[in-house]
Design a protein around this motif. Structure first.
Motif, mmCIF file in Angstrom:
data_model
loop_
_atom_site.group_PDB
_atom_site.id
_atom_site.type_symbol
_atom_site.label_atom_id
_atom_site.label_comp_id
_atom_site.label_asym_id
_atom_site.label_seq_id
_atom_site.Cartn_x
_atom_site.Cartn_y
_atom_site.Cartn_z
ATOM 1 N N GLU A 155 -1.260 9.727 -6.184
ATOM 2 C CA GLU A 155 0.252 8.849 -6.557
ATOM 3 C C GLU A 155 0.354 8.457 -7.793
ATOM 4 O OE1 GLU A 155 1.167 4.205 -5.196
ATOM 5 O OE2 GLU A 155 1.171 5.629 -4.054
ATOM 6 N N GLN A 184 8.297 -5.744 8.197
ATOM 7 C CA GLN A 184 8.086 -4.648 7.495
ATOM 8 C C GLN A 184 9.742 -3.959 7.808
ATOM 9 O OE1 GLN A 184 4.692 -3.338 7.180
ATOM 10 N NE2 GLN A 184 4.615 -5.203 7.176
ATOM 11 N N LYS A 189 3.905 -1.578 -1.181
ATOM 12 C CA LYS A 189 3.092 -1.109 0.140
ATOM 13 C C LYS A 189 1.994 -1.683 -0.100
ATOM 14 C CE LYS A 189 4.578 3.181 1.199
ATOM 15 N NZ LYS A 189 3.863 4.747 0.794
ATOM 16 N N GLU A 190 1.340 -2.652 -0.474
ATOM 17 C CA GLU A 190 0.171 -4.002 -0.282
ATOM 18 C C GLU A 190 1.099 -4.835 1.050
ATOM 19 O OE1 GLU A 190 0.514 -3.450 -4.995
ATOM 20 O OE2 GLU A 190 2.108 -3.343 -2.825
ATOM 21 N N ARG A 220 7.893 5.789 -7.561
ATOM 22 C CA ARG A 220 6.932 6.406 -6.712
ATOM 23 C C ARG A 220 6.915 7.638 -6.386
ATOM 24 N NH1 ARG A 220 6.013 2.743 -2.864
ATOM 25 N NH2 ARG A 220 4.397 1.164 -3.885
ATOM 26 N N SER A 277 3.500 -2.339 5.156
ATOM 27 C CA SER A 277 2.578 -1.122 5.197
ATOM 28 C C SER A 277 2.877 -0.192 6.641
ATOM 29 C CB SER A 277 1.398 -1.751 6.576
ATOM 30 O OG SER A 277 1.578 -2.869 7.746
ATOM 31 N N ARG A 278 3.688 0.347 6.102
ATOM 32 C CA ARG A 278 4.672 1.472 6.573
ATOM 33 C C ARG A 278 4.629 2.697 5.487
ATOM 34 N NH1 ARG A 278 9.911 1.500 5.939
ATOM 35 N NH2 ARG A 278 10.918 -0.508 5.386
ATOM 36 N N GLU A 279 4.929 3.769 5.936
ATOM 37 C CA GLU A 279 5.979 4.961 5.584
ATOM 38 C C GLU A 279 7.039 4.559 4.869
ATOM 39 O OE1 GLU A 279 3.858 6.912 3.592
ATOM 40 O OE2 GLU A 279 2.991 6.176 4.754
ATOM 41 N N THR A 280 7.126 4.767 3.510
ATOM 42 C CA THR A 280 9.261 4.507 3.020
ATOM 43 C C THR A 280 9.913 5.931 3.886
ATOM 44 O OG1 THR A 280 8.156 3.897 0.710
ATOM 45 C CG2 THR A 280 10.570 4.834 1.299
#
Length: 349
Positions: A80, A17, A157-158, A67, A161-164
């Motif tokens: 998005e 991650q 993101k696949e 993105r 699993s966290r925000e940028t």
């Protein structure tokens, strides 16, 4: 080979991650094809395996902040927009993915924050794919600056699993990134530091660039059991003349030529002369490498640990030998190596 031969159980906890605290302190598994020996090292130890006259071929593509988040005209719904490829520079026409796709139809307009950037949907390409035209009054320089200011680092993101985070801007980019055009990082190169490159230079190891602009097709799932029926998306690549000269000199001297990542390998294997030497090229490649495959240029591969049934794993299998790669992956899971873009590295010799 069949798709099912690349299936394995990957614990979710092993999907990295975040990157290692220091780039060159990721773990490094060294896989010896001749003996089947597996070593466990740290990435900065890689210099021990290379000598004067050997060559590293790196991919110097640069990831752009692909993105964006826009709001739909009238409803204000957040959409998005993932930039894939610029189709026409003059009229700012782009291939994109949109999410949620069901809300976006031809003729819809999207507004981006407080900026002057507006986009109109021109065409549907796939279920999530659209062609959009940016409506922007200003110079090309101002347009690209606006895109960069609006865009977010496109960590996948696949699998992450966290925000940028702010740190991703620097860490999801190789230190030698030069030519903007990728929507995903060539992840094997993320482990290099200036110190490692300097120590390689002192040993007489050459580091030369190729460019392959990584598209999302690299991660597109294979959905056919018969691998010969899978088609790769085309990606733009360049093999400079100077790089070809250095690589060919090393091959003639029977030195090591190490492809840094599957993208560097694809670029080189897409540009082979009749005499099995690297030739300067600029163009597009949709080459899909899976076992069995006769590699013409590189005799070493640096790569990350890849997800099950991915085309990246298939190339690593073709290079290492399928049984040895599966054994290495089982060892990696047992030893808790980290997988995917921010994960650990594997050197196949």
């Amino acid at each position: 080979m069949k798709l099912s031969e690349f299936k394995f159980d990957l614990p979710e906890s092993l999907l990295a991650q975040h990157p290692a605290k220091n780039r060159d302190e990721s773990r490094l598994m060294v896989l010896h094809r001749d003996s089947g020996k597996i070593e466990h090292r740290v990435f900065k130890d890689i210099i021990e395996y290379f000598n004067d006259g050997d060559v590293f071929v790196v991919n110097d593509t640069k990831v752009f902040p692909a993105r964006l988040y826009g709001n739909k005209e009238k409803t204000g719904a957040q959409i998005e927009v993932f930039l894939l490829r610029e189709l026409n520079k003059e009229i700012h026409l782009w291939d994109v993915l949109v999410d949620p796709a069901r809300k976006i139809r031809v003729g819809n307009k999207l507004y981006f924050g407080e900026s002057d950037m507006v986009a109109e949907v021109i065409d549907n390409t796939t279920s999530r794919g659209r062609t959009i035209k940016f409506l922007f009054d200003g110079s090309d320089e101002e347009f690209y600056k606006a895109l960069h200011d609006l865009g977010e680092t496109p960590i996948p993101k696949e699998f992450i699993s966290r925000e940028t985070e702010a740190a991703d801007k620097e860490r999801y980019q190789t230190i030698y990134a030069k030519h903007t055009g990728a929507v995903a990082a060539p992840s094997a190169g993320l482990h290099f530091t200036r110190e490692v490159l300097k120590r390689l230079e002192i040993k007489g190891v050459d580091v030369v660039p190729v460019t392959l602009h990584v598209g999302l097709g690299t991660f597109r799932p294979v959905d056919v059991e018969d691998l010969t029926k899978h088609k790769m998306d085309s990606e733009n690549f360049i093999v400079p003349a100077e790089s070809a000269t250095v690589v060919n000199r090393a091959l003639d001297a029977k030195k090591r030529v190490c492809a840094v990542g599957t993208t560097s390998m694809r670029a080189m294997e897409s540009s082979v002369s009749a005499h099995s030497r690297l030739k300067p090229t600029e163009g597009w490649t949709d080459k899909f490498i899976f076992p069995p495959y006769d590699f013409k240029i590189s005799n070493a591969l640096l790569t990350n640990f890849h997800t099950p049934e991915s085309t990246l794993m298939m190339m690593a299998s073709a290079f290492a030998g399928h049984e040895l790669l599966i054994e290495a992956y089982q060892t990696a899971i047992k030893e808790k190596y980290k997988f995917f873009s921010y994960g650990d590295a594997m050197l196949i010799l």
